[in-house]
Design a protein around this motif. Structure first.
Motif, PDB file in Angstrom:
ATOM      1  N   ALA A 190       0.883   4.056  -3.048  1.00 53.97           N
ATOM      2  CA  ALA A 190       0.622   5.479  -2.817  1.00 53.97           C
ATOM      3  C   ALA A 190       1.796   6.321  -3.312  1.00 53.97           C
ATOM      4  N   LEU A 191       3.020   5.881  -2.991  1.00 57.83           N
ATOM      5  CA  LEU A 191       4.201   6.636  -3.418  1.00 57.83           C
ATOM      6  C   LEU A 191       4.298   6.684  -4.943  1.00 57.83           C
TER       7      LEU A 191
ATOM      8  N   ALA B 177       1.812   6.527  -7.085  1.00 52.25           N
ATOM      9  CA  ALA B 177       0.795   7.460  -7.578  1.00 52.25           C
ATOM     10  C   ALA B 177       1.270   8.902  -7.426  1.00 52.25           C
ATOM     11  N   MET B 178       1.904   9.191  -6.273  1.00 51.67           N
ATOM     12  CA  MET B 178       2.421  10.552  -6.056  1.00 51.67           C
ATOM     13  C   MET B 178       3.479  10.904  -7.097  1.00 51.67           C
ATOM     14  N   ALA B 179       4.363   9.955  -7.380  1.00 48.10           N
ATOM     15  CA  ALA B 179       5.448  10.205  -8.342  1.00 48.10           C
ATOM     16  C   ALA B 179       4.875  10.483  -9.729  1.00 48.10           C
TER      17      ALA B 179
ATOM     18  N   ARG C  34      -5.217  12.634  -1.254  1.00 48.13           N
ATOM     19  CA  ARG C  34      -5.776  11.287  -1.288  1.00 48.13           C
ATOM     20  C   ARG C  34      -4.670  10.252  -1.126  1.00 48.13           C
ATOM     21  N   GLU C  35      -3.593  10.444  -1.881  1.00 53.73           N
ATOM     22  CA  GLU C  35      -2.495   9.476  -1.822  1.00 53.73           C
ATOM     23  C   GLU C  35      -1.752   9.557  -0.493  1.00 53.73           C
TER      24      GLU C  35
ATOM     25  N   ASN D  97       7.424  13.404  -4.135  1.00 54.82           N
ATOM     26  CA  ASN D  97       6.594  14.503  -4.608  1.00 54.82           C
ATOM     27  C   ASN D  97       6.336  15.490  -3.473  1.00 54.82           C
TER      28      ASN D  97
ATOM     29  N   GLN E 107       0.837  -1.201   0.000  1.00 57.76           N
ATOM     30  CA  GLN E 107       0.000   0.000   0.000  1.00 57.76           C
ATOM     31  C   GLN E 107       0.870   1.249   0.000  1.00 57.76           C
ATOM     32  N   GLN E 108       1.967   1.193   0.751  1.00 60.82           N
ATOM     33  CA  GLN E 108       2.885   2.332   0.757  1.00 60.82           C
ATOM     34  C   GLN E 108       3.493   2.535  -0.634  1.00 60.82           C
TER      35      GLN E 108
ATOM     36  N   ALA F 168      -3.186   9.868 -11.368  1.00 57.91           N
ATOM     37  CA  ALA F 168      -2.986   8.487 -10.937  1.00 57.91           C
ATOM     38  C   ALA F 168      -3.734   8.269  -9.640  1.00 57.91           C
ATOM     39  N   VAL F 169      -4.144   7.038  -9.429  1.00 52.79           N
ATOM     40  CA  VAL F 169      -4.865   6.718  -8.201  1.00 52.79           C
ATOM     41  C   VAL F 169      -4.380   5.342  -7.735  1.00 52.79           C
ATOM     42  N   SER F 170      -4.064   5.223  -6.446  1.00 53.99           N
ATOM     43  CA  SER F 170      -3.631   3.933  -5.913  1.00 53.99           C
ATOM     44  C   SER F 170      -4.819   3.220  -5.290  1.00 53.99           C
ATOM     45  N   LEU F 171      -4.871   1.914  -5.470  1.00 51.83           N
ATOM     46  CA  LEU F 171      -5.968   1.114  -4.931  1.00 51.83           C
ATOM     47  C   LEU F 171      -5.403  -0.121  -4.239  1.00 51.83           C
TER      48      LEU F 171
ATOM     49  N   MET G 143      -3.688   7.458   1.832  1.00 56.70           N
ATOM     50  CA  MET G 143      -3.446   6.051   1.512  1.00 56.70           C
ATOM     51  C   MET G 143      -2.133   5.602   2.154  1.00 56.70           C
ATOM     52  N   LEU G 144      -1.141   6.479   2.079  1.00 60.48           N
ATOM     53  CA  LEU G 144       0.188   6.168   2.625  1.00 60.48           C
ATOM     54  C   LEU G 144       0.172   6.168   4.158  1.00 60.48           C
TER      55      LEU G 144
END
Lengths: 404, 404
Positions: free
Chosen positions: A78-79, A81-83, B63-64, B57, A74-75, A91-94, B67-68
């Motif tokens: 999320a990272l 998606a941020m990048a 949102r991300e 980032n 999950q980490q 981008a979206v993390s799921l 998630m993190l």
């Protein structure tokens, strides 16, 4: 086209590598593709979480271990998606619960049963690059499961199958599948493609990546895999249905040093002896690799086990000496297993002969032989494995060239 | 009885502390209670995750980020469940999605809208100790939200409210609410109890724990809070409806050094001037604390802002000098705010007089005064804050004793 890309732990180990992967992902997106990305936990994250668990409870329950371990992916997701967002893309993390990756209940080693498409489809339609946590599922109790080590590959293939992806790219720290380990065999060459069956033999024989179960699933659903580097643009290796070109070729060569041989001689000549031996070992969680028992040598059985299982194997056999009924027990751990895999092996008897010839020419003694439809395995002295590998590889390079 | 216990980041910072908390949790369970536990992320986990995000980032989407960050609590919850299992008790960790902690959509600072009871009830019925991730919720998109820093307290109170818990224990690194900071005032004493209102004034005046929003929610739903140590058996402080005993007492004293004073003199005597000043500041996200404007000093306004907002406040006022219409602007950041809180303050005019007397006797100059129903605030020179705190505390200790 819809592309699934999977990035392993090494490929997301730090910020620089995540940013690097993000560039490749957005390249694919900019080229007009819809992109689903599957990520593993960062580098040694899973090991450090296991260590944390061990500190509070050396025998931690598997449900809670999965709850803990699943945070690693999950980490990463999320990272990642941020990048990607930093590069100016959506981008979206799921996680597995959000996607709906439904698995069996077996914590620590669950299997994917079903993948829901609604959420991911919705995000793709909105133009998002979708980042999915690998390695995990949700069981019917809404609990988080993990799919076993290396199973992020399986997550990627499952998504590729469900969404009918044009390709499932396994982006990793090697740039493809080689005919042999390039660190041992300097002339090893990268395969352009390999059939599912041959690939499965390679992974079953010791090759770590891509994950065995992922290749099986790819074969079942006809997902075309591309193993490529996360770090370079070098063309990778396609894994797909056997093509005509490769029908008669030797695809690769794998060395497995984690092997020990056990020989039981003077076995009583009665039905069920082999079953008796291997069922007793199986009860202790020991599985045998190569097994040799021919009509000619009916009273002897030789087989291989992992080195760490050797001592226990000896104990089990000694303890059941009367019950099994045998004379002597001999073991040897100074061996290594060489596997040659290729689609055309069974129909081309020259391959086995060429293999044995190559070893003989180079003075390498063969301790045990096992063959199947598409592979030949030999045990050699572990000190001779380098020489043997090179000899066999050179031999088949010649064969391959003569066929071209 | 049903008990909710909340353990903050310091209380789960390492394996030893988790094991220690697990002992307290199982003590409560063994005593015949059903137990729901809420945990924060370990120690500096949230900060290190924020650092990881910043690396990929610097302007990561919220949102991300949620998630993190939410993985921190999930790790703590799993580890706590493992530690409890090691002691021989059944425990299960649940994240916000599994519980069904439904929140508003505002990532990074969401509010709890509803808590589903089905899953937790089911686990309690099975005899499990239930460990819930604090600080997080799930919004209507199935996305993970966080409830803002320190909001694990709020999660605990929400669960206590929904399940009608007999007590919500906030287990932390202090063993209760003190009449003043014991590090400054050696004679500070721990309160046996304090009313919601008084507690809210203390948290609004600078006291960090328990979290302000949690106390508000506890007041609204009548949840009895017990602030106690995670590390000792010392009796804590109850936070509940004002009781008769405490009606006339001074409950506590808080020092806030993050304060600067702004004085605007020679204001035009026209309606709406104050509104004009503060609305312009609010638009820049600056909120004023104490505000002083009396009929007598109608042409002057003094107010306090956080130190970090002082420069911006000056800029806004300078830029709007014509529009607002004033003469001079003066600022002072060498100040500290002393707040005395107590339920009986409004009806007992002697309290204010005693406060001023104590400061006068000790030669402490008062720069500004503000009072409400249950509090008195004064600004003093920041170098005199120690002396002032001790003087005021000693004064009210006497008062309290004379009342007993």
């Amino acid at each position: 086209m819809l592309i699934v890309q999977k990035y392993g732990g090494t490929s997301v180990a730090n910020a620089e590598r995540i940013n690097n992967a993000a560039c490749r992902i957005t390249d694919a997106y900019r080229a007009g593709n819809r992109v689903i990305v599957v990520v593993s936990a960062q580098g040694s994250m899973t090991d450090s979480l296991l260590e944390k668990a061990r500190e509070v409870n050396p025998e931690a329950g598997k449900r809670e271990l999965d709850m803990l371990l699943s945070t690693g992916e999950q980490q990463s997701a999320a990272l990642m998606a941020m990048a990607i967002q930093r590069l100016g893309y959506s981008a979206v993390s799921l996680n597995a619960a959000q996607v709906g990756i439904e698995s069996t209940s077996l914590y620590g080693n669950a299997q994917i049963k079903n993948v829901k498409t609604k959420r991911i489809s919705h995000e793709l339609e909105r133009g998002n690059i979708v980042i999915v946590t690998g390695f995990q599922g949700v069981n019917r109790f809404d609990d988080i499961t993990t799919l076993g080590r290396g199973a992020s590959d399986t997550t990627a293939v499952a998504l590729a199958a469900v969404f009918g992806a044009g390709v499932c790219e396994i982006c990793t720290d090697v740039d493809g599948i080689y005919t042999a380990d390039p660190r041992i065999v300097t002339t090893a060459r990268k395969l352009k493609e390999i059939g599912y069956e041959a690939m499965l033999e390679l992974t079953a024989s010791g090759l770590q990546k891509p994950h065995n179960r992922a290749v099986e699933m790819a074969k079942r659903f006809g997902v075309r895999l591309l193993v490529r580097s996360s770090f370079s643009d070098a063309p990778g290796t396609w894994i797909k249905e056997d093509s005509d070109v490769e029908q008669l070729s030797v695809s690769g060569l794998v060395v497995d040093r984690d092997v020990a041989r056990v020989s039981v001689t003077g076995l009583a000549d009665k039905p069920g002896t082999a079953f008796n031996v291997f069922s007793k070992l199986a009860r202790e969680g020991i599985s045998a690799g190569m097994i040799l028992q021919s009509a000619v040598f009916g009273e002897d059985i030789s087989f291989t086990v992992r080195k760490r299982d050797l001592a226990k194997t000896g104990e089990v056999l000694e303890a059941n000496k009367e019950n099994i009924g045998y004379d002597k027990l001999a073991t040897d751990e100074n061996l290594a297993k060489l596997t040659v895999v290729g689609a055309g092996m069974a129909s081309n008897s020259g391959v086995a002969a060429a293999l044995f010839e190559a070893l003989y020419d180079n003075g390498v003694n063969i301790h045990m032989i096992s063959t199947s439809e598409i592979k030949i395995q030999v045990l050699v002295d572990h000190r001779e494995v380098g020489k043997a590998t090179k000899a066999v590889h050179d031999k088949f390079e010649l064969l391959l060239e003569s066929e071209a």
